[in-house]
Scaffold this motif. Structure first.
Motif, short mmCIF file in Angstrom:
data_model
loop_
_atom_site.label_atom_id
_atom_site.label_comp_id
_atom_site.label_asym_id
_atom_site.label_seq_id
_atom_site.Cartn_x
_atom_site.Cartn_y
_atom_site.Cartn_z
N LEU A 1 2.61 1.60 -3.43
CA LEU A 1 1.68 2.09 -4.44
C LEU A 1 1.40 3.58 -4.24
CD1 LEU A 1 -1.05 -0.74 -4.57
CD2 LEU A 1 0.60 -0.16 -6.35
N THR B 1 -5.59 2.87 -2.22
CA THR B 1 -4.74 1.74 -2.65
C THR B 1 -5.36 0.41 -2.24
OG1 THR B 1 -3.41 1.97 -0.65
CG2 THR B 1 -2.56 3.01 -2.65
N ASN C 1 0.83 -1.21 0.00
CA ASN C 1 0.00 0.00 0.00
C ASN C 1 0.86 1.26 0.00
OD1 ASN C 1 -1.79 -2.18 1.55
ND2 ASN C 1 -3.11 -0.72 0.48
#
Lengths: 399, 245
Positions: A196, A334, A193
């Motif tokens: 990203l 995300t 997460n």
């Protein structure tokens, strides 16, 4: 009457109706807090989180290479510290640094007030983990940040260009280093997460600024393309875009040429958030009086230096809250990558762990979701607070 | 120095949509001359001087500034702007930069002056406008009069051959007007070529070599201050003067 009693009277018990509302709301809050504390300390069965902590944090990242993640965190803290120290040194030189309170206790309290969400997060993870690795990492992380901060403040100014280069190169180096243990297509949990989010943030920011400038351009083609990009991307749900990137791309690109899921997710997040940022930045551009650009023109400044030295610094500062809001949104979004593309992100891990082995059928989703939500909240809240700090600092001389 | 005029406008027209802001305006300003432009609001005074450094593009006629004609050529426009300082009604200082940075920015970026030199020059200019102690402050911390004097210093930092003033005292509190006018008088005495749009008739009388009266986008009448204020010929001029004096 004491000031405290006066305050209570004025704010909570001014009239009979006020008193009734105060008591009712007070009871409701107390009950909710009681249930919450009971859930956290008594009824919550946190074993599911404790056992699966590694999965939640890094997914299926191979154990043998975990030290790489630790090293990356420590290095990031050190470089971050050096940059913070360097900024501080510049502010001190320019006389814009906040007045430093003398007492050591005061400073410690200030740091605690600023970083408590981070410290809570670290404490929580350490409390849940049973091994030595996280402890070493945490000590190294905090130590590196502090050492870097002190070093950065005292390094000579002639090293600054080098430091800036190092700071810019560090993220790439660290990603490569961690990806050397296991490619990012195999990352998971919080690590995925955060990766990203950070990668998309770095990419979407310049894209958003360019699109905003493009939409105001006098060149019809540039303006048209920018407008089409912004309106197209803002007009589609993020989830649909992620699904399309996951499935539909296969129809257009041969499989051995098509990029991996993580790259596709980053591209989608970047394009999507870039479109929103563009409109936010455009708002900032419109908040500037036309006299600013005229004054720069009248001085003979080129359009490029006018944009980068006069217009953007003011426009971007004016919309910091909206920009950070969009980036926080991106961080939380995300989780959609897990659902839409089958990536093993934090939310996905949180769901999987309640369904496997001994934990299956025990109704442990509240515990898992609570932990996932808490981690996201700690990250988002830290971003929000730091942005308010930056806003205050940049407001120097405005009042 | 040649006899060539510093600024020449020949038969200049300017339209905003269907509204004609300048109608066949012709004006010559000599080197070291101070021209004060007066007239009712909406008469095209501001448009006139904004055309001289291309903040507005004229639609017909010729404008030549220090031998350079304003055309679509961007480099010509840039060099005219470098040689022509402008002071705005609303100051338009850059609020995110300190006073010193406001003044040094263009010399460093456009004239490529080293920082040290630019700062020495800025300090000198701040002394010239009598606020040397404000160098490290930000525009928002200064009074209107101080801000406008910084704006004058900022324009002068480009070492312009001519200065354009667009109602420089109209946004100021009355007690601050004189400090700005004093700086402008210093400049005029120093031999700067100046075009000043203003409502300050005292300034016009004292400093102007020539007063130009505009109405409805046209130059109605022009002359020396003595002649202009005592012996105006045109009825429009007389009407205007009777309203403001």
């Amino acid at each position: 009457m004491t000031p405290a009693r006066i305050w209570l009277r004025r704010n909570l018990f001014r009239t009979r109706f006020d008193s009734a509302v105060t008591v009712a709301v007070g009871l409701l809050v107390a009950y909710t807090l009681f249930r919450l504390v009971r859930f956290v300390l008594v009824t919550g069965r946190w074993e599911v989180v404790r056992v699966n902590l590694k999965l939640l944090l890094v997914g299926r990242y191979p154990n043998v290479h975990l030290p790489r993640v630790a090293v990356a965190l420590v290095v990031a803290a050190a470089v971050g510290g050096v940059v913070a120290g360097m900024v501080r040194r510049h502010q001190a030189a320019a006389g814009t640094a906040e007045h430093r309170s003398q007492g050591l206790g005061r400073r410690a309290a200030g740091l605690l007030g600023r970083f408590w969400p981070v410290l809570v997060g670290i404490g929580l993870l350490l409390g849940l983990s049973g091994t030595a690795g996280p402890w070493l990492t945490a000590v190294g992380f905090i130590g590196a940040a502090v050492a870097g901060r002190i070093a950065g403040e005292h390094l000579p100014a002639r090293l600054d260009p080098l430091l800036i280069l190092v700071a810019l190169a560090t993220p790439f180096g660290l990603v490569a280093y961690v990806a050397d243990g296991a490619g990012w297509e195999d990352w998971g949990g919080v690590l995925l997460n955060v990766f990203l989010a950070l990668a998309s943030m770095v990419l979407c920011f310049p894209l958003g600024v360019l699109a905003a400038l493009g939409r105001r351009s006098t060149l019809p083609i540039v303006r048209g393309l920018s407008t089409i990009y912004i309106e197209l991307l803002r007009g589609m749900p993020l989830f649909v875009l992620l699904l399309m990137a996951n499935v539909a791309l296969g129809f257009f690109v041969p499989p051995d040429l098509s990029p991996g899921k993580v790259v596709r997710a980053i591209v989608v997040f970047t394009l999507f958030t870039g479109a929103y940022l563009a409109e936010i930045v455009r708002g900032g551009l419109q908040s500037l009086p036309p006299g600013q650009e005229e004054a720069a023109k009248a001085l003979g400044m080129s359009p490029v230096s006018t944009t980068f030295l006069i217009v953007l610094p003011q426009a971007l500062r004016n919309v910091i809250p909206a920009q950070v809001g969009q980036l926080i949104s991106l961080f939380k979004d995300t989780t959609l990558a897990g659902a839409a593309m089958g990536l093993f992100d934090l939310l996905d891990v949180g769901q999987v762990i309640t369904r496997q082995g001994d934990f299956a059928g025990q109704r442990l989703t509240p515990e898992a979701y609570a932990f996932v939500a808490l981690l996201f909240w700690l990250g988002s809240y830290t971003m929000s607070r730091e942005s308010q700090r930056i806003e205050r600092k940049l407001g120097v001389g405005e009042r | 120095m040649t006899d060539q005029p510093a600024i020449v406008l020949e038969h200049v027209d300017k339209w905003f949509g269907t509204f004609q802001a300048l109608k066949d305006v012709s004006l010559e300003v000599a080197e070291r001359e101070v021209v004060v432009v007066i007239g009712p609001s909406g008469s095209g005074k501001s448009t006139l001087i904004r055309c001289i450094n291309r903040l507005e593009e004229h639609d017909a006629g010729r404008i030549v500034v220090h031998g350079i004609e304003l055309t679509q050529d961007l480099r010509d426009i840039q060099s005219v702007r470098r040689e022509t300082g402008m002071v705005f009604q609303q100051f338009n200082l850059f609020p995110h930069l300190s006073v010193l940075d406001n003044i040094t920015l263009a010399p460093r970026r456009v004239r490529h002056l080293p920082r040290k030199e630019a700062e020495a020059q800025a300090t000198e200019l701040l002394e010239q406008v009598r606020i040397p102690e404000q160098a490290d402050k930000y525009p928002g911390q200064l009074s209107g009069g101080q801000q406008q004097r910084v704006a004058i210093a900022r324009a002068l930092a480009m070492r312009p051959k001519a200065m354009l003033f667009d109602e420089p005292t109209s946004a100021l509190d009355p007690e601050m007007i004189n400090e700005v006018l004093d700086s402008m008088k210093d400049l005029a005495r120093g031999g700067m070529t100046m075009i000043v749009v203003t409502h300050e008739m005292g300034f016009a009388r004292e400093v102007a070599d020539r007063v130009v009266f505009m109405a409805d986008g046209q130059i109605v009448e022009a002359g020396t201050p003595e002649h202009f204020f005592t012996d105006a010929q045109e009825p429009r001029t007389k009407l205007f003067l009777s309203q403001i004096l």
